[in-house]
Design an enzyme around this catalytic site. Sequence first.
Site, PDB file in Angstrom:
ATOM      1  N   ASP A 180      25.903  13.452 -71.136  1.00 18.50           N
ATOM      2  CA  ASP A 180      25.429  14.786 -70.731  1.00 18.50           C
ATOM      3  C   ASP A 180      23.923  14.865 -70.578  1.00 18.50           C
ATOM      4  O   ASP A 180      23.394  15.953 -70.347  1.00 18.50           O
ATOM      5  CB  ASP A 180      25.875  15.836 -71.756  1.00 18.50           C
ATOM      6  CG  ASP A 180      25.086  15.762 -73.058  1.00 18.50           C
ATOM      7  OD1 ASP A 180      24.939  14.643 -73.603  1.00 18.50           O
ATOM      8  OD2 ASP A 180      24.596  16.800 -73.522  1.00 18.50           O
ATOM      9  N   ASP A 185      29.902   9.517 -74.402  1.00 21.42           N
ATOM     10  CA  ASP A 185      29.028  10.166 -75.374  1.00 21.42           C
ATOM     11  C   ASP A 185      29.835  11.220 -76.136  1.00 21.42           C
ATOM     12  O   ASP A 185      30.949  11.583 -75.737  1.00 21.42           O
ATOM     13  CB  ASP A 185      27.851  10.797 -74.630  1.00 21.42           C
ATOM     14  CG  ASP A 185      26.892  11.531 -75.548  1.00 21.42           C
ATOM     15  OD1 ASP A 185      26.466  10.940 -76.556  1.00 21.42           O
ATOM     16  OD2 ASP A 185      26.600  12.701 -75.262  1.00 21.42           O
ATOM     17  N   ASP A 210      28.263  14.377 -78.533  1.00 22.54           N
ATOM     18  CA  ASP A 210      27.687  15.729 -78.558  1.00 22.54           C
ATOM     19  C   ASP A 210      27.323  16.194 -77.153  1.00 22.54           C
ATOM     20  O   ASP A 210      26.574  15.515 -76.443  1.00 22.54           O
ATOM     21  CB  ASP A 210      26.428  15.757 -79.434  1.00 22.54           C
ATOM     22  CG  ASP A 210      26.713  15.411 -80.880  1.00 22.54           C
ATOM     23  OD1 ASP A 210      27.578  16.068 -81.485  1.00 22.54           O
ATOM     24  OD2 ASP A 210      26.076  14.482 -81.413  1.00 22.54           O
TER      25      ASP A 210
END
Length: 231
Positions: free
Chosen positions: A175, A15, A17
Amino acid sequence: MPIASAQPLHAAIIDLDGTLIDTLGDFGAALAGMLDELSLPAIGADAVARLVGKGSEHLIRSVLAQVEGDPALYPAAWEAYQRHYLAINGRHSTVFPGAPQALRSLRGRGLKLACVTNKPQAFTDPLLRAKGLDRCFDAVFGGDAFARKKPDPLPLLMAARALGAQPARTLVVGDSSNDAQAGRAAGCPVLLVTFGYNHGEPVQAVDADAYLNSWSELDSTLGRLFPARLP
């Protein structure tokens, strides 16, 4: 429940961001410009952290709702947000410590790498270039690359296919619950970083195979949890 398999890992999907790059500053600056242009009140960084992660469309609609803006403003808000974000993309963001080294380590193990994010492709590509991470990946897929975004498993399944890897042999690192849900539905092992956003909620409550408190823990975590799964 963690996935148990003796099959070696062939690829990893990462991922963007909150995982590779702390982009809250970019989000905040672009949203501030958008809201000011529309004569709407500002929102704080904590609110932004809770709202990012599900794509620009969801973010803009959520921000309008947060400031009690007229939903009919969405087309104007979308245009303003896109313009402001492109103007500041990468200026207020930083690469998380250890991330470049971790990507090089994964490549050094022979894994193919893809970046899969809900961020639009037009924002993703220049950000990775600006931060010197673009050359780390064999493929990069933004949130508009496929018909559905994470937490739908489609982006991960398509990315694994592009890398020539089976999902069960493709590590997913993110995240948030978006990443974990997509990874579980795709049949991938999942690692979650604890220093990201996860919509403002503790990520340790999300089902995953392991959690990383820093990128420097990646090698030891993989060695401990998946010793038979590394090339």
